[in-house]
Every structure is written in C-alpha cells, then in structure tokens.
Enzyme design. Structure first.
Site, PDB file in Angstrom:
ATOM      1  N   THR A 245       0.870  -1.184   0.000  1.00  0.00           N
ATOM      2  CA  THR A 245       0.000   0.000   0.000  1.00  0.00           C
ATOM      3  C   THR A 245       0.900   1.225   0.000  1.00  0.00           C
ATOM      4  OG1 THR A 245      -1.666  -1.154   1.287  1.00  0.00           O
ATOM      5  CG2 THR A 245      -1.809   1.248   1.245  1.00  0.00           C
TER       6      THR A 245
ATOM      7  N   LYS B 168      -7.713   1.711  -3.248  1.00  0.00           N
ATOM      8  CA  LYS B 168      -7.410   1.263  -1.883  1.00  0.00           C
ATOM      9  C   LYS B 168      -7.589   2.413  -0.875  1.00  0.00           C
ATOM     10  CE  LYS B 168      -5.144  -0.950   1.487  1.00  0.00           C
ATOM     11  NZ  LYS B 168      -5.559  -2.137   2.146  1.00  0.00           N
TER      12      LYS B 168
ATOM     13  N   LYS C  84      -1.788   5.116   8.531  1.00  0.00           N
ATOM     14  CA  LYS C  84      -0.960   5.180   7.303  1.00  0.00           C
ATOM     15  C   LYS C  84      -1.857   5.415   6.078  1.00  0.00           C
ATOM     16  CE  LYS C  84       1.637   2.335   4.113  1.00  0.00           C
ATOM     17  NZ  LYS C  84       2.152   1.040   3.713  1.00  0.00           N
TER      18      LYS C  84
HETATM   19  P1  NAD Z   1       5.807  -5.951   7.203  1.00  0.00           P
HETATM   20  O1  NAD Z   1       6.526  -4.807   7.821  1.00  0.00           O
HETATM   21  O2  NAD Z   1       5.465  -7.150   8.034  1.00  0.00           O
HETATM   22  O3  NAD Z   1       6.650  -6.490   5.938  1.00  0.00           O
HETATM   23  C1  NAD Z   1       7.414  -5.681   5.083  1.00  0.00           C
HETATM   24  C2  NAD Z   1       8.676  -6.466   4.756  1.00  0.00           C
HETATM   25  O4  NAD Z   1       9.464  -5.761   3.808  1.00  0.00           O
HETATM   26  C3  NAD Z   1       9.577  -6.687   5.988  1.00  0.00           C
HETATM   27  O5  NAD Z   1       9.783  -8.073   6.191  1.00  0.00           O
HETATM   28  C4  NAD Z   1      10.868  -5.953   5.623  1.00  0.00           C
HETATM   29  O6  NAD Z   1      12.027  -6.572   6.133  1.00  0.00           O
HETATM   30  C5  NAD Z   1      10.817  -6.017   4.106  1.00  0.00           C
HETATM   31  N1  NAD Z   1      11.682  -5.035   3.463  1.00  0.00           N
HETATM   32  C6  NAD Z   1      11.751  -3.695   3.689  1.00  0.00           C
HETATM   33  N2  NAD Z   1      12.673  -3.144   2.877  1.00  0.00           N
HETATM   34  C7  NAD Z   1      13.184  -4.148   2.110  1.00  0.00           C
HETATM   35  C8  NAD Z   1      14.174  -4.220   1.085  1.00  0.00           C
HETATM   36  N3  NAD Z   1      14.836  -3.139   0.674  1.00  0.00           N
HETATM   37  N4  NAD Z   1      14.434  -5.422   0.518  1.00  0.00           N
HETATM   38  C9  NAD Z   1      13.766  -6.536   0.915  1.00  0.00           C
HETATM   39  N5  NAD Z   1      12.820  -6.537   1.892  1.00  0.00           N
HETATM   40  C10 NAD Z   1      12.540  -5.359   2.485  1.00  0.00           C
HETATM   41  O7  NAD Z   1       4.505  -5.335   6.519  1.00  0.00           O
HETATM   42  P2  NAD Z   1       3.190  -6.131   6.039  1.00  0.00           P
HETATM   43  O8  NAD Z   1       2.201  -6.148   7.144  1.00  0.00           O
HETATM   44  O9  NAD Z   1       3.609  -7.393   5.369  1.00  0.00           O
HETATM   45  O10 NAD Z   1       2.641  -5.098   4.954  1.00  0.00           O
HETATM   46  C11 NAD Z   1       3.232  -4.972   3.665  1.00  0.00           C
HETATM   47  C12 NAD Z   1       2.438  -3.955   2.871  1.00  0.00           C
HETATM   48  O11 NAD Z   1       1.079  -4.394   2.764  1.00  0.00           O
HETATM   49  C13 NAD Z   1       2.393  -2.553   3.504  1.00  0.00           C
HETATM   50  O12 NAD Z   1       2.480  -1.607   2.488  1.00  0.00           O
HETATM   51  C14 NAD Z   1       1.039  -2.534   4.218  1.00  0.00           C
HETATM   52  O13 NAD Z   1       0.515  -1.234   4.346  1.00  0.00           O
HETATM   53  C15 NAD Z   1       0.209  -3.380   3.273  1.00  0.00           C
HETATM   54  N6  NAD Z   1      -0.953  -4.050   3.912  1.00  0.00           N
HETATM   55  C16 NAD Z   1      -0.829  -4.650   5.125  1.00  0.00           C
HETATM   56  C17 NAD Z   1      -1.936  -5.265   5.696  1.00  0.00           C
HETATM   57  C18 NAD Z   1      -1.843  -5.941   7.038  1.00  0.00           C
HETATM   58  O14 NAD Z   1      -2.903  -6.270   7.620  1.00  0.00           O
HETATM   59  N7  NAD Z   1      -0.651  -6.207   7.567  1.00  0.00           N
HETATM   60  C19 NAD Z   1      -3.178  -5.261   5.029  1.00  0.00           C
HETATM   61  C20 NAD Z   1      -3.262  -4.684   3.769  1.00  0.00           C
HETATM   62  C21 NAD Z   1      -2.134  -4.069   3.214  1.00  0.00           C
END
Ligand code: NAD
Length: 295
Positions: free
Chosen positions: A93, A168, A243
């Site tokens: 997102t 979204k 966010k």
């Molecule tokens: P998260 O923080 O658990 O996962 C993000 C991952 O990206 C982490 O494991 C981090 O180490 C990795 N990362 C960051 N920089 C990196 C790089 N340069 N190279 C490789 N890996 C890297 O977040 P999440 O909950 O998995 O959410 C991911 C996305 O989905 C976000 O944008 C969030 O807003 C969106 N989202 C989350 C949810 C939810 O319920 N968690 C729901 C809908 C959308």
C-alpha cells in the site's frame, strides 16, 4: 509453472509467497530480515542472497514492502537485472504518486507493471482470500491476473497506472470515517442508557447499517468475531489505518479534492496512535472517543 521473484516476506508477503509455491509456481525471494526468510523457506520458498539475485530468471516479480520509498528503491535496484518483458507487480500500500513513478521506471526498462494493493489483512494473506485492486494496462492485467488469483479471491481491474492504489485509499478512507461514526453512536448510546445490543439490533437493520457495524462492531457482544471481543487485538492495526488515511489526505491535497471527514479521521487516528493504541485494532478508536481505555 511460472518463475516468480518475491521481495518482502513480512506479515503479508511471507504467506502470499507461500501460496504461490502451493499453487505450483517456482518462487525465489528476498527480505532483509533473517526470521522472515526462515519462515518463508519452511513454506518451500527459495531464498536468494539479494533482491537482484532473486529476480534473475523471473518471469514475474512481486514486491510487498512497507511504503513508496522502499518500492521505488527496490525497483530501481532490481530493474537492471530483470529480463525485458518481465511483469512487475507491487502489492504494497503506497502513495499514488510513487506508484505512478514505479510504473514509469518499469516502462523505461521495457517491463510491463501493475500496482495491486490488497485488502483482507494477514488472515486473507494466509488463506489466499485477498482482494486485489489493480492499476495498469489491459495486457499487463491479463498476464498478472492468474498469478494474483493464487493469492486472492477477488481481483478488480480499476484502470490505468496508480488506480489500484487510488481505489485502496478511497475504500480505507470510507472505512476510517465509518468506524468513527459507528463508535460515536455507541458512546452516545451509553450516555443515553441505550444497550449496545439494542442499538445494534436497530442500526444493523436500518439506514445506519455498514461494515464497521455489522462485521467489525467496535463493542464486544453483538458480533462475536469482531476484534472488540478479543481485547482489540488486530485485526487491522490502528497504525495501518493511520498510514492509509495519511495517504488519502496526501492524494486529496495533490488532486485538489475536498475530504473534510477524511481529514478529521486522519487527525483522530493520529491521536489514537499517540495515545498508545497504534498496535491495537483500529476499532479501539472507541476508547479515545469515550476518553477511557477501561471499558
Ligand atoms: P511488514 O513490515 O510485516 O513487511 C514488510 C517487509 O518488507 C519486511 O519483512 C521488511 O524486512 C521487508 N523489506 C523492507 N525493505 C526491504 C528491502 N529493501 N528489501 C527486501 N525486503 C525489504 O509489513 P506487512 O504487514 O507485510 O505489509 C506490507 C504492505 O502491505 C504494507 O504496504 C502494508 O501497508 C500493506 N498491507 C498490510 C496489511 C496488514 O494487515 N498487515 C493489510 C493490507 C495491506
């Protein structure tokens, strides 16, 4: 079978990559965090030494990262290493502007691309029941849809580049506003001596009916599966709602749209986070409106 690279194996990305393996695809992945890589490896995901190494040989690349700056920097890093024609899909997102910049970056390297953010949370990521909101060209969508279908249940093509992210943040702005409205009604009902269940029974079958009331009711009792019955454990964390509301307000300013209730919702969720409930479910905003955490 498709060769897929997956970058970002966090709470969402890890199980999504696992579902692609379950569907018979070959997945090479990368994350910065060792524990995330270990968990994905247990699901049969191949772990590469870098993002660049993961994309070598990929026909499709999926990124699932925290914010726009991460997506732009990862795409700039990997694009010189991907074969021209590789389809890039970002499911994070992020802000609409960064999403459109990412599409332009991919096009410079001869690669089609999609912005494909999700709703459905970590439960949907595990169960492969996510909803994908997709922006990008028709041909890119036709190629990406079968891959997304292995991670989700509903895939909606919302139009050109950035329109998935636009859908979204518009949806989540409705959600943030409606949760505050429902919570205010319960707080007023308490002051007026009206039982939660009575308000629910009336509003859920009247014009006040909405998802925040009937699926995600912010008080314990009426909807047994709502986070209110589980000490407001997320669910969908208040920090993530904040966010998305901030993204909606950035977009509204850039586009010249007037969204006064979206702005108020962003302020209230900022206060809710500052109050110390950022890790709790966003329906916990009712505590802030009551002025108390204890009920
Ligand atoms: P998260 O923080 O658990 O996962 C993000 C991952 O990206 C982490 O494991 C981090 O180490 C990795 N990362 C960051 N920089 C990196 C790089 N340069 N190279 C490789 N890996 C890297 O977040 P999440 O909950 O998995 O959410 C991911 C996305 O989905 C976000 O944008 C969030 O807003 C969106 N989202 C989350 C949810 C939810 O319920 N968690 C729901 C809908 C959308």
């Amino acid at each position: 079978m498709t060769n897929i690279a997956f970058i970002g194996l966090g709470n969402m990305g890890g199980p999504m990559a696992g579902n692609l393996v379950k569907a018979g695809h070959s997945v090479q992945a990368f994350d910065l965090v060792q524990a995330s890589k270990d968990a994905a490896a247990e699901m049969g995901v191949g772990i590469a030494g870098s993002a660049k190494a993961a994309v070598a040989g990929a026909e499709v690349v999926v990124t699932m990262l925290p914010a726009g700056k991460h997506v732009l920097s990862v795409w700039a890093d990997i694009l010189p290493a991907v074969k021209p024609g590789t389809l890039l899909i970002d499911s994070s997102t992020i802000d609409v502007d960064s999403a459109r910049k990412a599409h332009a970056l991919a096009a410079e390297h001869g690669c089609p691309s999609l912005d494909a953010p999700v709703s459905g949370g970590t439960g949907g990521a595990k169960a492969a029941t996510l909803t994908f909101m997709v922006g990008g060209a028709d041909a890119a969508f036709a190629r990406g849809e079968p891959v997304l279908a292995k991670m989700g249940r509903k895939i909606v093509h919302c139009g050109g580049a950035g329109n998935g992210q636009a859908a979204k943040i518009c949806n989540n702005m409705i959600l943030g506003i409606s949760m505050i409205g429902v919570s205010e009604a319960f707080v007023l009902a308490e002051k007026l001596g009206l039982a939660h269940q009575a308000l629910f029974d009336v509003a859920s079958t009247s014009s006040g009916q909405c998802w925040s009331l009937t699926t995600y009711c912010p008080v314990p009792g009426p909807v047994p599966t709502s986070p209110a019955n589980n000490d407001y454990k997320p669910g969908f964390a208040s920090a993530l709602m904040l966010k998305d509301l901030k993204l909606s307000q950035e977009a509204a300013q850039a586009a010249g749209a007037s969204t006064p209730l979206g702005a108020a919702a962003a302020q209230l969720f900022a206060l809710h986070n500052a109050w110390g409930e950022g890790d709790m479910d966003f329906s916990g905003i009712i505590h802030l409106l009551r002025g108390r955490r204890d009920a």
